[in-house]
Scaffold this motif. Structure first.
Motif, short mmCIF file in Angstrom:
data_model
loop_
_atom_site.label_atom_id
_atom_site.label_comp_id
_atom_site.label_asym_id
_atom_site.label_seq_id
_atom_site.Cartn_x
_atom_site.Cartn_y
_atom_site.Cartn_z
N GLN A 1 4.73 -3.04 4.13
CA GLN A 1 5.53 -2.23 5.25
C GLN A 1 4.50 -1.54 6.19
N ALA A 2 3.44 -0.85 5.56
CA ALA A 2 2.37 -0.16 6.43
C ALA A 2 1.71 -0.96 7.20
N ARG A 3 1.60 -2.44 6.91
CA ARG A 3 0.77 -3.26 7.56
C ARG A 3 1.49 -4.50 8.32
N SER A 4 2.68 -4.34 8.50
CA SER A 4 3.69 -5.21 9.08
C SER A 4 3.83 -5.40 10.50
N ALA A 5 3.50 -6.32 11.11
CA ALA A 5 3.49 -6.52 12.59
C ALA A 5 5.14 -6.18 13.04
N VAL A 6 6.03 -7.04 12.29
CA VAL A 6 7.35 -6.91 13.04
C VAL A 6 8.14 -5.62 12.67
N PHE A 7 7.69 -5.26 11.25
CA PHE A 7 8.33 -3.76 11.06
C PHE A 7 7.85 -2.76 12.22
N ASP A 8 6.66 -2.68 12.60
CA ASP A 8 6.03 -1.85 13.61
C ASP A 8 6.84 -2.08 14.74
N VAL A 9 7.06 -3.53 15.24
CA VAL A 9 7.77 -3.83 16.59
C VAL A 9 8.96 -3.21 16.48
N GLY B 1 -5.09 -4.50 13.76
CA GLY B 1 -4.38 -3.60 13.18
C GLY B 1 -3.77 -4.07 11.89
N ILE B 2 -3.12 -5.19 11.75
CA ILE B 2 -2.43 -5.60 10.34
C ILE B 2 -3.69 -5.87 9.43
N LEU B 3 -4.82 -6.24 9.93
CA LEU B 3 -5.83 -6.40 8.73
C LEU B 3 -6.46 -5.05 8.45
N GLY B 4 -6.00 -4.06 8.99
CA GLY B 4 -6.30 -2.71 8.51
C GLY B 4 -7.87 -2.10 8.91
N LEU B 5 -8.60 -2.90 9.89
CA LEU B 5 -9.82 -2.64 10.15
C LEU B 5 -10.02 -1.71 11.46
N ASP B 6 -9.00 -1.13 11.88
CA ASP B 6 -9.16 -0.29 13.25
C ASP B 6 -7.91 0.61 13.33
N PRO B 7 -7.71 1.80 12.82
CA PRO B 7 -6.72 2.63 12.76
C PRO B 7 -6.15 2.84 14.01
N VAL C 1 -5.50 0.59 16.26
CA VAL C 1 -4.72 -0.51 16.79
C VAL C 1 -3.39 -0.50 16.03
N ARG C 2 -2.27 -0.69 16.71
CA ARG C 2 -1.16 -0.74 16.26
C ARG C 2 -0.91 -2.17 15.51
N ASN C 3 -0.15 -2.35 14.51
CA ASN C 3 0.32 -3.42 13.98
C ASN C 3 0.85 -4.50 14.62
N GLY C 4 1.78 -4.26 15.51
CA GLY C 4 2.85 -5.06 16.05
C GLY C 4 2.11 -5.65 17.60
N PHE C 5 2.95 -6.18 18.25
CA PHE C 5 2.59 -6.57 19.47
C PHE C 5 2.35 -5.41 20.78
N GLN C 6 1.23 -5.36 21.26
CA GLN C 6 0.86 -4.26 22.27
C GLN C 6 1.81 -4.33 23.37
N GLN C 7 1.97 -5.59 23.77
CA GLN C 7 2.91 -5.91 25.03
C GLN C 7 3.57 -7.27 25.04
N ILE C 8 4.78 -7.29 25.53
CA ILE C 8 5.42 -8.70 25.55
C ILE C 8 5.93 -8.90 27.07
N ARG C 9 5.64 -10.21 27.61
CA ARG C 9 5.97 -10.43 28.79
C ARG C 9 6.85 -11.71 28.75
N GLY D 1 10.34 -12.54 6.46
CA GLY D 1 9.34 -13.22 6.55
C GLY D 1 7.87 -12.53 6.60
N CYS D 2 8.02 -11.45 7.50
CA CYS D 2 6.72 -10.83 7.87
C CYS D 2 6.42 -9.81 6.59
N LEU D 3 7.37 -8.98 6.07
CA LEU D 3 7.03 -8.35 4.86
C LEU D 3 6.79 -8.96 3.59
N THR D 4 7.41 -10.25 3.44
CA THR D 4 7.12 -11.11 2.46
C THR D 4 5.68 -11.72 2.33
#
Lengths: 188, 188
Positions: free
Chosen positions: A166-174, B128-134, B136-144, A96-99
């Motif tokens: 892929q380069a901007r996917s949150a789930v791919f990164d996680v 991150g995913i918006l490509g505005l700050d290199p 910042v990672r795309n995915g979660f920074q932390q999960i609790r 879903g994220c990549l799509t």
């Protein structure tokens, strides 16, 4: 499906997309989001998760409805098969994220998509989670994604759109880069 | 809810659970599973995923039904809010995996659970995913993850059950330890 004067392409309102980018450029703190899922155990491997509230653009928000989905194991894994397994939800999240990213990026770059389908496969050796072989990890050993993408651009351009997604996917990164997870327990 | 002569505790048939463990000890290759999710793009950030077939215990299998769930972004993220976001499905998967493991482990260790609820929060900076700050990672920074667990054992014992579930969780492993993902595209 063609681009209209309203700026809608691939179902993406590109005017809103670019306005959102501009708004975050001016106020980067608007991009701080927190997503959540809550869960209630039902019986055995069956639990029920709810996704409703989240924080973003400076305030608490809710989805238009609470999304409530069951999680379970199939009978062959000593469950009651009332929902997908946890690991299938993870593969579903990746697809879903990549799509979604692909549709946004194609819209921004002026490519009209006509079809996007994908299959995600994950290999897992349950000797890991069953604790039978210390050499075997608990999770997937590898994940493979296969896309079929059609649209009004050459094949090479369509492949580049998937690469950018892929380069901007949150789930791919996680999944590929790891995230720290802390767990606290209120027991009593 | 009490243990019966059939060996059912917490809704887990412990006889079947132990028989499954013994069967895999004798035939480790039965533990080779492949899980899958397929996905079809609908419009914009909206896609629909299906979880139905999988491979395990030496053969192709299907869930009792095809589980079909929408994925989308909320309007504030230029979507139509017809389903949870991909990253929420990931948090939902983590909660479901830890909870199923907890119920199994408690059953195996003779602990009767009466309540298990949890909330999983993930922090993400969309720069991150918006490509505005290199940076910042795309995915979660932390999960609790926050659990509330009640049952017929002392608090310390209940906490240990959650620790053991974490130590044997497939989704926890994927998120905290990374998995290689390959993507292929059939474009044209």
């Amino acid at each position: 499906m063609s681009m209209t004067e309203t700026g809608v392409r691939n179902g993406v309102d590109t005017n809103t997309l670019f306005a959102t980018l501009d708004a975050v450029k001016e106020a980067p703190e608007a991009a701080a989001f927190q997503f959540r899922a809550s869960n209630r155990w039902v019986s055995g491997t069956h639990s029920q998760g709810t996704m409703h509230g989240y924080f973003g653009v400076g305030e608490e928000r809710v989805h238009e409805q609470a999304f409530i989905y069951d999680v379970d194991h199939p009978e062959v894994l000593v469950g009651s098969d009332t929902g997908p397994t946890p690991v299938e939800y993870l593969l579903h999240a990746l697809a879903g994220c990549l799509t979604a990213g692909l549709a946004n990026i194609a819209a921004a770059r002026g490519v009209e998509l006509t079809e996007v389908t994908s299959t995600v496969e994950g290999d897992i050796d349950l000797n890991g989670i069953l604790g039978l072989d210390p050499e075997v990890r608990n999770g997937f050993q590898q994940i493979r994604v296969s896309f079929v993408v059609k649209g009004d651009a050459p094949a090479e351009k369509l492949r580049q759109l998937v690469e950018q997604s892929q380069a901007r996917s949150a789930v791919f990164d996680v999944i590929t880069n790891a995230v720290p997870v802390s767990i606290e327990v209120d027991a009593g």
